[in-house]
Motif scaffolding. Structure first.
Motif, PDB file in Angstrom:
ATOM      1  N   GLU A 221       0.836  -1.193   0.000  1.00 51.33           N
ATOM      2  CA  GLU A 221       0.000   0.000   0.000  1.00 51.33           C
ATOM      3  C   GLU A 221       0.879   1.254   0.000  1.00 51.33           C
ATOM      4  O   GLU A 221       0.610   2.225  -0.693  1.00 51.33           O
ATOM      5  CB  GLU A 221      -0.884  -0.014   1.238  1.00 51.33           C
ATOM      6  CG  GLU A 221      -2.145   0.796   1.065  1.00 51.33           C
ATOM      7  CD  GLU A 221      -3.193   0.352   2.054  1.00 51.33           C
ATOM      8  OE1 GLU A 221      -3.326   1.043   3.066  1.00 51.33           O
ATOM      9  OE2 GLU A 221      -3.839  -0.684   1.828  1.00 51.33           O
ATOM     10  N   LYS A 222       1.953   1.173   0.789  1.00 52.19           N
ATOM     11  CA  LYS A 222       2.868   2.305   0.893  1.00 52.19           C
ATOM     12  C   LYS A 222       3.495   2.602  -0.471  1.00 52.19           C
ATOM     13  O   LYS A 222       3.581   3.754  -0.908  1.00 52.19           O
ATOM     14  CB  LYS A 222       3.970   1.954   1.899  1.00 52.19           C
ATOM     15  CG  LYS A 222       4.388   3.113   2.761  1.00 52.19           C
ATOM     16  CD  LYS A 222       5.294   2.592   3.834  1.00 52.19           C
ATOM     17  CE  LYS A 222       5.851   3.689   4.669  1.00 52.19           C
ATOM     18  NZ  LYS A 222       6.804   3.146   5.644  1.00 52.19           N
ATOM     19  N   GLN A 225       1.078   4.256  -2.706  1.00 55.52           N
ATOM     20  CA  GLN A 225       0.948   5.658  -2.316  1.00 55.52           C
ATOM     21  C   GLN A 225       2.102   6.486  -2.860  1.00 55.52           C
ATOM     22  O   GLN A 225       1.910   7.564  -3.437  1.00 55.52           O
ATOM     23  CB  GLN A 225       0.928   5.775  -0.782  1.00 55.52           C
ATOM     24  CG  GLN A 225      -0.427   5.534  -0.160  1.00 55.52           C
ATOM     25  CD  GLN A 225      -1.455   6.547  -0.652  1.00 55.52           C
ATOM     26  OE1 GLN A 225      -1.142   7.694  -0.894  1.00 55.52           O
ATOM     27  NE2 GLN A 225      -2.684   6.085  -0.830  1.00 55.52           N
ATOM     28  N   ASN A 229       2.141   9.609  -5.458  1.00 51.82           N
ATOM     29  CA  ASN A 229       2.687  10.919  -5.119  1.00 51.82           C
ATOM     30  C   ASN A 229       3.690  11.406  -6.148  1.00 51.82           C
ATOM     31  O   ASN A 229       3.711  12.581  -6.505  1.00 51.82           O
ATOM     32  CB  ASN A 229       3.358  10.860  -3.742  1.00 51.82           C
ATOM     33  CG  ASN A 229       2.331  10.711  -2.625  1.00 51.82           C
ATOM     34  OD1 ASN A 229       1.143  10.919  -2.878  1.00 51.82           O
ATOM     35  ND2 ASN A 229       2.767  10.346  -1.441  1.00 51.82           N
TER      36      ASN A 229
END
Lengths: 232, 228
Positions: A221-222, A225, A229
């Motif tokens: 998930e990180k 993300q 970004n």
């Protein structure tokens, strides 16, 4: 960079040790079964993996419901972890079962309720992964996954019951695995030790795997993300 | 849960009317299902060499396989038309309970499936010179179709929203629908072969249980499947 938590490291080592002891108990400590011989030793791991396989599917269905109520993505990760780990364990169960069935029943496969239900359950969870793969939006993926695990969890026991109807009318080599069924046997105390130890060992290994998968899910998930970004 | 209000039924019936009217004008769904069903029966005829002896044991299986395949076709199409051109979003904007939309779609899907069955049965009876019009068998077909459509409508609503929507529905639906299909086959062949009623009772019970469970679940969870 997130390092592996110490507790998880310890659990890894414990899992390995337990797997080692369980292997020793199954292969050397437990007495050889009188009729089937050494092949019966596959039983300990067969039941061990089947137990955590089923446990995972029940956990997944519950996690799915909790997700739908709370909408907390952690429950979705938990559900995926449980299904993923259980699908692998359940596959191992089926393979071990076949290895046992060949000498004990003289066939790799029979359409007995347990075997059929196991096969269909595997298919349901393979469909689950295909469903998830086809959805981009993580939140929608989680909702659909939760509903599908619930449907799967409800239909599996019905499958078992309906196959049993077919089998009571068309008797085949093997009935259900009651004590009277072929390949049934009664356990000596030493066998029982090996049996319960295998259950315990696989439960710990299961928890360890789930923990790893949860960690992996969080890291995934990180990464997603971070990618979002940078692309913005 | 509150008792369904009159507007619930109105909304539900409005969706059923819309689907039936659209189908009555275009006839694309029913004709596809029908032609497909007949093709499946023709293929079975040669694949299984349906002579008198074989037929006795496999008629129920052939019928249900045909219904299941044709049903998938109809389910997929009926949800795909809602998804295309944003019809589903329009439905969701309507201030009605989501389960009214589910029941509306399920009832029209069931109607299509029953129409197909009502045509396939006499054709099959004629082709193979057997009488399939037995009240017991008709009851089984109704119960089986209800269960299949109940879970199928929910899964179709999910599958049309996936990337691989054309192939997803059967993969999702068949493993879940196995209990209802097998119980229906068992009960149908029981009625066709004149088995004792006590033998047919068990699969009938399972059909009813399946129907109840898989109507209740979509009722509770349909909103999670359609919300954006």
């Amino acid at each position: 960079m997130q390092t592996k938590p110490t507790a998880l490291k310890i659990l890894d080592v414990v899992s390995l040790i337990l797997l080692g002891i369980s292997t020793y108990l199954a292969l050397f400590f437990a007495p050889t079964e009188a009729v089937m011989g050494d092949v019966q030793r596959v039983f300990y791991f067969h039941i061990g993996t089947a137990w955590v396989g089923l446990l995972g599917f029940v956990i997944a269905a519950v996690a799915g419901i909790v997700y739908l109520i709370t909408k907390d993505m952690r429950w979705d990760r938990f559900e995926v972890a449980a299904v993923e780990v259980s699908t692998v364990f359940f596959f191992i169960t089926i393979v071990l079962g076949s290895i046992w069935a060949r000498p004990a029943w003289n066939t790799w496969w029979t359409w007995d309720p347990r075997l059929t239900t196991a096969a269909i359950t595997e298919l349901i969870y393979i469909a689950y992964f295909m469903l998830r793969q086809g959805i981009e939006d993580p939140e929608k993926r989680a909702r659909f996954g939760a509903v599908y695990t619930l449907l799967g969890g409800l239909s599996a026991p019905l499958t078992f019951m309906v196959i049993r109807l077919f089998r009571t009318i068309h008797p085949v080599v093997i009935g259900n695995a009651s004590a009277a069924a072929e390949g049934g046997f009664s356990m000596t105390p030493d066998m029982r030790t090996a049996f319960f130890f295998a259950l315990f060992a696989f439960t710990v290994i299961f928890v360890d795997m789930i923990w790893h998968r949860l960690r992996l899910g969080a890291l995934e998930e990180k990464v997603e993300q971070l990618k979002l970004n940078t692309s913005l | 849960m509150k008792a369904p209000s009159p507007s619930f039924f109105k909304a539900m019936m409005a969706i059923v009317r819309k689907d039936l009217a659209a189908e009555f004008r275009s006839r694309e769904l029913l004709s596809a299902m029908l032609v497909f069903s007949l093709l499946v029966i023709i293929i079975f005829n040669f694949a299984l060499e349906l002579d008198v002896k074989v037929r006795e044991s496999v008629t129920a299986g052939v019928l249900w396989t045909t219904f299941a395949f044709a049903g998938t076709l109809g389910l997929n199409r009926s949800m795909a038309v809602e998804k295309d051109r944003g019809c589903m979003d329009g439905l969701l904007l309507a201030p009605v309970d989501r389960s009214a939309i589910y029941f509306g779609k399920a009832i029209s899907n069931l109607a299509f499936m029953l129409v197909v069955e009502a045509i396939v049965l006499p054709v099959y009876s004629m082709l193979y010179n057997t009488n399939l019009f037995q009240p017991g068998l008709l009851l089984v077909i109704l119960l089986g179709s209800i269960g299949y459509i109940a879970v199928g409508t929910l899964l179709a609503a999910m599958s049309v929203q996936t990337r691989t929507r054309d192939v997803m529905l059967p993969i999702l639906l068949f493993p879940i629908a196995i209990p209802v299909l097998l119980a229906a086959v068992k009960a149908s062949s029981g009625f066709l072969n004149g088995a004792e009623f006590s033998e047919i009772l068990a699969p009938l019970n399972l059909l009813v249980v399946y129907d109840l469970i898989f109507i209740a679940i979509p009722l509770m969870f349909f909103e999670y499947v359609v919300e954006e």
